[in-house]
Design a protein around this motif. Structure first.
Motif, PDB file in Angstrom:
ATOM      1  N   SER A  86       0.865  -1.185   0.000  1.00  0.00           N
ATOM      2  CA  SER A  86       0.000   0.000   0.000  1.00  0.00           C
ATOM      3  C   SER A  86       0.893   1.224   0.000  1.00  0.00           C
ATOM      4  N   PHE A  87       0.356   2.302  -0.499  1.00  0.00           N
ATOM      5  CA  PHE A  87       1.178   3.503  -0.665  1.00  0.00           C
ATOM      6  C   PHE A  87       0.284   4.719  -0.488  1.00  0.00           C
ATOM      7  N   THR A  88       0.726   5.638   0.345  1.00  0.00           N
ATOM      8  CA  THR A  88       0.013   6.885   0.588  1.00  0.00           C
ATOM      9  C   THR A  88       0.927   8.040   0.241  1.00  0.00           C
ATOM     10  N   PHE A  89       0.416   8.965  -0.540  1.00  0.00           N
ATOM     11  CA  PHE A  89       1.223  10.128  -0.890  1.00  0.00           C
ATOM     12  C   PHE A  89       0.323  11.348  -1.028  1.00  0.00           C
ATOM     13  N   SER A  90       0.936  12.501  -0.896  1.00  0.00           N
ATOM     14  CA  SER A  90       0.207  13.772  -0.964  1.00  0.00           C
ATOM     15  C   SER A  90       0.589  14.516  -2.230  1.00  0.00           C
ATOM     16  N   TYR A  91      -0.351  15.284  -2.739  1.00  0.00           N
ATOM     17  CA  TYR A  91      -0.074  16.133  -3.890  1.00  0.00           C
ATOM     18  C   TYR A  91      -0.964  17.367  -3.829  1.00  0.00           C
ATOM     19  N   SER A  92      -0.583  18.362  -4.581  1.00  0.00           N
ATOM     20  CA  SER A  92      -1.350  19.605  -4.652  1.00  0.00           C
ATOM     21  C   SER A  92      -1.600  19.969  -6.104  1.00  0.00           C
ATOM     22  N   THR A  93      -2.693  20.643  -6.323  1.00  0.00           N
ATOM     23  CA  THR A  93      -3.003  21.176  -7.649  1.00  0.00           C
ATOM     24  C   THR A  93      -3.339  22.658  -7.509  1.00  0.00           C
ATOM     25  N   PRO A  94      -2.992  23.460  -8.539  1.00  0.00           N
ATOM     26  CA  PRO A  94      -2.294  23.093  -9.764  1.00  0.00           C
ATOM     27  C   PRO A  94      -0.805  22.895  -9.516  1.00  0.00           C
ATOM     28  N   ALA A  95      -0.122  22.379 -10.551  1.00  0.00           N
ATOM     29  CA  ALA A  95       1.322  22.203 -10.522  1.00  0.00           C
ATOM     30  C   ALA A  95       1.865  22.494 -11.905  1.00  0.00           C
ATOM     31  N   VAL A  96       3.172  22.592 -12.012  1.00  0.00           N
ATOM     32  CA  VAL A  96       3.794  22.895 -13.308  1.00  0.00           C
ATOM     33  C   VAL A  96       4.563  21.679 -13.799  1.00  0.00           C
ATOM     34  N   ASP A  97       4.648  21.553 -15.130  1.00  0.00           N
ATOM     35  CA  ASP A  97       5.469  20.492 -15.696  1.00  0.00           C
ATOM     36  C   ASP A  97       6.893  20.992 -15.879  1.00  0.00           C
ATOM     37  N   SER A  98       7.731  20.220 -16.554  1.00  0.00           N
ATOM     38  CA  SER A  98       9.157  20.532 -16.654  1.00  0.00           C
ATOM     39  C   SER A  98       9.454  21.797 -17.439  1.00  0.00           C
ATOM     40  N   VAL A  99       8.494  22.250 -18.261  1.00  0.00           N
ATOM     41  CA  VAL A  99       8.716  23.474 -19.036  1.00  0.00           C
ATOM     42  C   VAL A  99       7.845  24.623 -18.554  1.00  0.00           C
ATOM     43  N   GLY A 100       7.181  24.441 -17.400  1.00  0.00           N
ATOM     44  CA  GLY A 100       6.436  25.540 -16.797  1.00  0.00           C
ATOM     45  C   GLY A 100       4.967  25.611 -17.138  1.00  0.00           C
ATOM     46  N   THR A 122      10.578  16.644  -0.542  1.00  0.00           N
ATOM     47  CA  THR A 122       9.636  16.363   0.545  1.00  0.00           C
ATOM     48  C   THR A 122       8.823  15.092   0.325  1.00  0.00           C
ATOM     49  N   GLY A 123       9.096  14.365  -0.731  1.00  0.00           N
ATOM     50  CA  GLY A 123       8.306  13.159  -0.992  1.00  0.00           C
ATOM     51  C   GLY A 123       8.266  12.838  -2.467  1.00  0.00           C
ATOM     52  N   TYR A 124       7.057  12.804  -3.028  1.00  0.00           N
ATOM     53  CA  TYR A 124       6.868  12.503  -4.439  1.00  0.00           C
ATOM     54  C   TYR A 124       5.933  13.521  -5.073  1.00  0.00           C
ATOM     55  N   ALA A 125       6.122  13.706  -6.370  1.00  0.00           N
ATOM     56  CA  ALA A 125       5.215  14.533  -7.177  1.00  0.00           C
ATOM     57  C   ALA A 125       4.944  13.789  -8.476  1.00  0.00           C
ATOM     58  N   PHE A 126       3.834  14.126  -9.115  1.00  0.00           N
ATOM     59  CA  PHE A 126       3.525  13.514 -10.398  1.00  0.00           C
ATOM     60  C   PHE A 126       4.585  13.905 -11.431  1.00  0.00           C
ATOM     61  N   VAL A 127       4.956  12.961 -12.273  1.00  0.00           N
ATOM     62  CA  VAL A 127       5.857  13.271 -13.389  1.00  0.00           C
ATOM     63  C   VAL A 127       5.231  14.331 -14.277  1.00  0.00           C
ATOM     64  N   SER A 128       3.925  14.215 -14.530  1.00  0.00           N
ATOM     65  CA  SER A 128       3.216  15.184 -15.359  1.00  0.00           C
ATOM     66  C   SER A 128       1.955  15.634 -14.644  1.00  0.00           C
ATOM     67  N   PRO A 129       1.742  16.950 -14.488  1.00  0.00           N
ATOM     68  CA  PRO A 129       0.478  17.413 -13.906  1.00  0.00           C
ATOM     69  C   PRO A 129      -0.697  17.238 -14.860  1.00  0.00           C
ATOM     70  N   TYR A 130      -0.404  16.968 -16.142  1.00  0.00           N
ATOM     71  CA  TYR A 130      -1.466  16.697 -17.107  1.00  0.00           C
ATOM     72  C   TYR A 130      -1.885  15.231 -17.072  1.00  0.00           C
ATOM     73  N   TYR A 131      -0.916  14.344 -16.949  1.00  0.00           N
ATOM     74  CA  TYR A 131      -1.185  12.912 -16.996  1.00  0.00           C
ATOM     75  C   TYR A 131      -0.550  12.235 -15.780  1.00  0.00           C
ATOM     76  N   PRO A 132      -1.143  12.388 -14.598  1.00  0.00           N
ATOM     77  CA  PRO A 132      -0.590  11.746 -13.404  1.00  0.00           C
ATOM     78  C   PRO A 132      -0.595  10.227 -13.496  1.00  0.00           C
ATOM     79  N   SER A 133      -1.557   9.687 -14.276  1.00  0.00           N
ATOM     80  CA  SER A 133      -1.692   8.232 -14.360  1.00  0.00           C
ATOM     81  C   SER A 133      -2.338   7.875 -15.686  1.00  0.00           C
ATOM     82  N   ILE A 134      -2.318   6.587 -16.004  1.00  0.00           N
ATOM     83  CA  ILE A 134      -3.064   6.078 -17.147  1.00  0.00           C
ATOM     84  C   ILE A 134      -3.863   4.870 -16.683  1.00  0.00           C
ATOM     85  N   PRO A 135      -4.949   4.526 -17.398  1.00  0.00           N
ATOM     86  CA  PRO A 135      -5.744   3.370 -16.998  1.00  0.00           C
ATOM     87  C   PRO A 135      -4.968   2.075 -17.208  1.00  0.00           C
ATOM     88  N   ALA A 136      -5.325   1.061 -16.466  1.00  0.00           N
ATOM     89  CA  ALA A 136      -4.631  -0.222 -16.559  1.00  0.00           C
ATOM     90  C   ALA A 136      -5.568  -1.338 -16.149  1.00  0.00           C
TER      91      ALA A 136
END
Length: 357
Positions: A86-100, A122-136
């Protein structure tokens, strides 16, 4: 510039994207999510709760900040480790990607996802604020399914995504898997898609079938061309407009001797949306033969078709002035001047052809 798939990505993928200040949403790239990720986990998002609010300044603009905590039941750690159950993590929105670029992507509870995270101070952040995840898919296609894509992280993610096609997922989930594929990067999915075309729930679903055929045609698999023609020209095939538009777009990427006759047939179909698609995508053949096909549709009764015809004519010939503006109406002088210009262009083209004989 050649268009990518014609899709409503944010809605269809269930990503939860909100574009802050109407920024353009970049295309989804699975490789672009995998490569920079420090942790990639697959599992069920069991809970997402808001933990706070505030404000944040990004790129000189003030935004309302929302803080969340997500809880996942992890079935597989694809990158990173050791694998937690199991994994618990925090995130905030909005956020910026690598090019702002600023976006408000997040997670929704009760969905099975592959989540892409990078380490921060401080922990983890999404690689992309547009695509935090994909379906699986939570399970594989089973022991009788022979197509395995590979053991590297990218192909493991791709396999998880495509397993939605051969398991008991919903039609919407299967569509989301297909829409996540990138025509430029994901051609290694082709063997899987070829096998999926034989599945009963794909055969009986025109939207799924057309999406798969579009992918395969873009990757130059001409064995599915008869299926494409059936889906385009058989009037009993019913689906929303966008699968056929993507199919027409994929056809435009083929060699002109194959694509132009098919696009010419689409340009004569009764549905205006499909004629618009043919008029738009004939430009992508980069062939002078497409000019005569487009000129033959100059007097189409639908204004959007006429608009697309003139846009493509202008782009193919470099005569950009003679493309009407998006807000132009039939009564505007520039619209009428453009129509007249292309009529004269057609007449001159016919006269030159006659002289050369």
């Amino acid at each position: 510039m050649r268009l990518s798939k014609v899709t409503l990505v944010a809605i269809t993928l269930g990503i939860g994207i909100v574009c802050a200040r109407a920024h353009l949403v970049p295309g989804l790239s699975i490789k672009g999510l995998v490569d920079p990720a420090d942790l990639i986990i697959a599992g069920k998002v069991e809970r997402v709760r808001q933990t706070g609010t505030g404000s944040i300044e990004l790129n000189g603009m003030d935004y309302t900040r929302l803080d969340f905590q997500a809880e996942m039941r992890v079935d597989e750690t694809i990158t990173g480790g050791p694998p937690p159950s199991s994994f618990t993590f925090s995130y905030s929105t909005p956020a910026v990607d690598s090019v702002g670029n600023v976006a408000e992507g997040g997670l929704a509870a009760n969905g099975y996802r592959v989540v892409f995270l990078r380490k921060t101070g401080t922990g983890y952040a999404f690689v992309s604020p547009y695509y935090p995840s994909i379906p699986a898919a939570p399970k594989s296609c089973g022991p009788n399914w022979q197509v395995q894509l590979g053991v590297d992280a990218y192909h493991k993610v791709l396999q998880r995504l495509l397993d939605l096609l051969c398991t008991d997922s919903s039609s919407e989930e299967k569509q989301s898997a297909l829409f996540a594929l990138n025509w430029t990067e994901d051609s290694s999915a082709a063997p899987f898609l070829n096998a999926a075309l034989n599945l009963p729930n794909v055969k009986s679903n025109p939207t799924l079938r057309m999406a798969i055929v579009s992918d395969l045609l873009h990757w130059k698999d001409l064995s599915v061309l008869p299926l494409a023609e059936e889906d385009l020209f058989e009037q009993s095939v019913r689906s929303p407009s966008y699968p056929k538009e993507n199919l027409v777009l994929a056809i435009s990427s083929l060699e002109p001797q194959i694509s132009i006759p098919l696009l010419a047939r689409v340009l004569k179909m009764p549905e205006a949306e499909e004629r618009v698609a043919a008029a738009r995508f004939l430009e992508y053949t980069n062939s002078q033969t497409a000019l005569d096909i487009l000129l033959s549709a100059l007097d189409d009764p639908d204004r959007e078709v006429q608009f697309a015809v003139m846009q493509s004519l202008g782009n193919l010939t470099g005569q950009y002035y003679w493309r009407p503006n998006t807000g132009t109406t039939e009564s505007d002088s520039h619209w009428m001047s453009c129509i007249q210009h292309w009529r004269e262009f057609a007449e001159q083209r016919n006269a030159d052809r006659t002289k050369s004989r």
